[in-house]
Design an enzyme around this catalytic site. Sequence first.
Site, PDB file in Angstrom:
ATOM      1  N   CYS A 257      -4.704  -4.416   1.746  1.00 35.70           N
ATOM      2  CA  CYS A 257      -3.674  -3.396   1.502  1.00 35.70           C
ATOM      3  C   CYS A 257      -4.239  -1.978   1.429  1.00 35.70           C
ATOM      4  CB  CYS A 257      -2.878  -3.735   0.236  1.00 35.70           C
ATOM      5  SG  CYS A 257      -3.777  -3.586  -1.328  1.00 35.70           S
ATOM      6  N   HIS A 305      -1.631  -3.268  -5.603  1.00 29.28           N
ATOM      7  CA  HIS A 305      -1.145  -3.292  -4.214  1.00 29.28           C
ATOM      8  C   HIS A 305      -0.633  -1.911  -3.819  1.00 29.28           C
ATOM      9  CE1 HIS A 305       0.118  -5.335  -0.566  1.00 29.28           C
ATOM     10  NE2 HIS A 305       1.262  -4.680  -0.621  1.00 29.28           N
ATOM     11  N   HIS A 317       2.940  -2.158   5.098  1.00 28.19           N
ATOM     12  CA  HIS A 317       1.766  -2.577   4.321  1.00 28.19           C
ATOM     13  C   HIS A 317       1.132  -3.828   4.918  1.00 28.19           C
ATOM     14  CE1 HIS A 317       3.900  -5.786   1.632  1.00 28.19           C
ATOM     15  NE2 HIS A 317       4.538  -5.660   2.761  1.00 28.19           N
TER      16      HIS A 317
END
Length: 341
Positions: A257, A305, A317
């Site tokens: 991420c 994240h 993402h």
Amino acid sequence: MASHRRPKQPSRTRVTVLTATAAAAVALTSQAAQADPKPTKKEVKAKVDKLYEEAEVATEKFNGAKEKQEELEQQVGDLQDKVARGQEGLNELRNGLGSMATAQYRSGGIDPSVQLMLSSDPDSYLDRASTLDQLSGKQADELRKIADKQRALKQQREEASDKLEELADTRKALGGKKKEIQGKLSEAQSLLNSLTAKEKAAMAAADARASRASSSRADLGDDVPESQRAAAALNAAKTKIGSPYVWGATGPSSFDCSGLTSWAYSQAGVSLPRMSQDQMNAGTRIGQADLKPGDLVIFYGDAHHVGLYAGNGQVLHAPKPGANVRFEAIGNMPFNTGVRI
């Protein structure tokens, strides 16, 4: 005459024991079956998703340790270069003072103070300040330079030693996080392997549909990025839709991420920290209602994240192991904060 004896019947005690043993075996088998039922596909997916989330938490910590290791390696290298150059300078100063002593000897003998200096530690010698009165001005100046150089070298060596110890600890932490990540992913794979071929195919198809739908039919609205940098970063990230998630990866063919967001912004000429927790502090924090395309979106309470806001409630993402870079509704994960770079 043939015998007509009746066969011997088992005793009542023996019958009772056998019956009880059989009953116990049946009961234990039944309890074992009830205690360890095969998990359903839904239960497996929930457990796998949880393990992937835990692996991502560990991945961000791994990224931080790896970044720290690289910084420490650079610092250790710089310090070792300084020590090497300093030692060369010290040797030159000593050689110069030795030449003075040789000239003194040829002209009538070496000053006792210089003899003492050449046979012992100049730093310790200089602590005896009274001996400086016995030196010529030039010799005293050279001795001071040597002592100063030795002190600097000692400090640099100690600093390098401390950095090496810190580097060893960081490498140990890095190995621990790597092992933790691999353990989580291995456990998730074992759960997936417990499914039937039909169940695994259904899960894979559902994830593939999600990726295709997000990339081909995402409605990003008419939002405009706040800056050219944000626009460039988002456009770069869009070119990586479909790239696989790989923990610790920073591109250009696979990403985790924070690897995706740091790579995307690097294409716009902006250097971001490696960890999502550090990226949260790389710009101005903003609320969800103020997000513009290209802003960072931080998720979860521990900020493990991160993605790029793409517009109209969509985030771009690298989701998790087994999934590809894609658009996803921002509401699918708990929002923490937005960050404008």
